[in-house]
Design a protein around this motif. Structure first.
Motif, PDB file in Angstrom:
ATOM      1  N   GLN A 113       0.365   8.072   0.443  1.00  8.69           N
ATOM      2  CA  GLN A 113      -0.427   7.086   1.182  1.00  8.69           C
ATOM      3  C   GLN A 113      -1.805   7.649   1.529  1.00  8.69           C
ATOM      4  OE1 GLN A 113       1.469   4.848   4.455  1.00  8.69           O
ATOM      5  NE2 GLN A 113      -0.239   5.485   5.737  1.00  8.69           N
ATOM      6  N   ALA A 114      -1.846   8.893   1.959  1.00 13.87           N
ATOM      7  CA  ALA A 114      -3.125   9.524   2.293  1.00 13.87           C
ATOM      8  C   ALA A 114      -4.019   9.678   1.064  1.00 13.87           C
ATOM      9  CB  ALA A 114      -2.879  10.893   2.926  1.00 13.87           C
ATOM     10  N   ALA A 115      -3.393   9.785  -0.117  1.00 11.00           N
ATOM     11  CA  ALA A 115      -4.161   9.929  -1.356  1.00 11.00           C
ATOM     12  C   ALA A 115      -4.559   8.592  -1.959  1.00 11.00           C
ATOM     13  CB  ALA A 115      -3.355  10.737  -2.362  1.00 11.00           C
ATOM     14  N   GLY A 116      -4.309   7.515  -1.220  1.00  8.24           N
ATOM     15  CA  GLY A 116      -4.690   6.189  -1.711  1.00  8.24           C
ATOM     16  C   GLY A 116      -3.553   5.392  -2.303  1.00  8.24           C
ATOM     17  N   GLY A 117      -2.338   5.892  -2.163  1.00  6.10           N
ATOM     18  CA  GLY A 117      -1.175   5.175  -2.674  1.00  6.10           C
ATOM     19  C   GLY A 117      -0.761   4.046  -1.755  1.00  6.10           C
ATOM     20  N   PRO A 118       0.363   3.408  -2.046  1.00  7.21           N
ATOM     21  CA  PRO A 118       0.803   2.268  -1.231  1.00  7.21           C
ATOM     22  C   PRO A 118       1.114   2.680   0.200  1.00  7.21           C
ATOM     23  CG  PRO A 118       2.553   2.969  -2.726  1.00  7.21           C
ATOM     24  CD  PRO A 118       1.325   3.719  -3.115  1.00  7.21           C
ATOM     25  N   ALA A 119       0.756   1.800   1.143  1.00  8.37           N
ATOM     26  CA  ALA A 119       1.033   2.054   2.554  1.00  8.37           C
ATOM     27  C   ALA A 119       2.510   1.821   2.841  1.00  8.37           C
ATOM     28  CB  ALA A 119       0.174   1.152   3.428  1.00  8.37           C
TER      29      ALA A 119
END
Length: 299
Positions: A113-119
């Motif tokens: 999530q921090a790397a831009g993946g799904p929340a």
């Protein structure tokens, strides 16, 4: 007098290989035949008539383990030295394995999530439990399908026999590959998690790879506290991944990486608790290469 061969020489190794071969043949044969029938019937894995062979196939390792155990007992053979028996004090380890395994998957999801993946969201978890018939039905299904149907076989039966001739990391890696291959037919049955991912996709390939560090982690749990601990670890990993809807390549790659690091670290730095305790006394004299006629066989 010319030396005669010891009839017991190599017997344990041969027995372990025979039991292991029987287990693998039955586990793959029962599961793949059942899943092949499910593929032939078509339809979803969760609807009749496909559901019956699909669900039965999951129990191939458990049935194979029971056959090997009955065979061993009928022959009067001892339990493999690397088998870990259940002890009541092992129950203290179970919450630790449950929390640590779930935290490993959760940590990977948070990093993704921090790397831009799904929340992360609880909506998907609520939907999954509702589709299963509620939280209680969901938890029962997660215990039976995977932990109960597989762990007595892969860890309780195959692992100690492989440990008779291999190191812990070697067994974890090799058994992980075998376990991953065993899952392959599920990619071709509609309605399974594997089918939704797709075998020829990054997510599908990463799922297949993730089975290897999972095998190493459950092997560590087995060595610490027996098959119940490996079942708890298996349950925690599967349940957390499903509730968090872990399916994107980034998240799966982080799960693989983090779980592999944790499992390799634990297996490398911790002392094995299986097998006989080392003796503090002097090393025993080597057994004779042969036995005189009429002399008792070495034990």
């Amino acid at each position: 007098m010319a030396p005669t061969s010891n009839p017991l020489a190599g017997a344990p190794a041969g027995r372990h290989r025979g039991d292991l071969g029987l287990f693998v043949a039955l586990a793959f044969g029962l599961s793949w035949a059942s899943w092949g029938a499910a593929m032939g019937l078509g339809g979803s894995a969760m609807t009749p008539p496909t559901a019956l062979p699909y669900l039965f196939g999951a129990f191939g390792p458990l049935i194979a383990a029971l056959v090997v155990r009955v065979r061993r007992r009928r022959r009067g053979e001892p339990v493999p030295e690397h088998a870990v028996r259940f002890r009541s004090r092992a129950l203290a380890w179970l919450p630790l394995f449950l929390v640590a395994t779930s935290a490993t998957v959760l940590g990977a999801a948070l990093l993704a999530q921090a790397a831009g993946g799904p929340a992360l969201s609880l909506d998907g978890a609520r939907d999954v439990m509702a589709d299963a018939g509620g939280p209680a039905a969901f938890l029962v299904s997660m215990i039976v399908s995977g932990p109960l149907s597989e762990e007595p076989g892969w860890r309780g039966t195959a692992y100690p026999r492989m440990r008779a001739s291999m190191g812990r990391l070697q067994v974890g890696l090799l058994l992980g590959v075998v376990w991953s291959v065993w899952h392959l037919p599920l990619f071709f049955i509609d309605g399974t998690v594997q089918n939704e991912l797709g075998l020829a996709t990054p997510s599908g390939m990463l799922f297949a790879v993730s089975v290897v560090p999972m095998a190493m982690l459950t092997a560590y749990a087995y060595e610490r506290a027996g098959v119940v601990a490996s079942m708890v670890t298996h349950f925690a990993a599967n349940t957390t991944m499903i509730l968090l809807d872990v399916h994107t390549p980034v998240t799966l790659a982080l799960v693989v990486g983090l779980m592999a690091v944790v499992a390799a670290f634990l297996l490398t730095v911790s002392r094995s608790t299986s097998g006989p305790a080392p003796s503090a006394g002097p090393a025993p004299a080597p057994a004779p290469a042969y036995a005189e006629p009429g002399a008792p066989a070495p034990r």
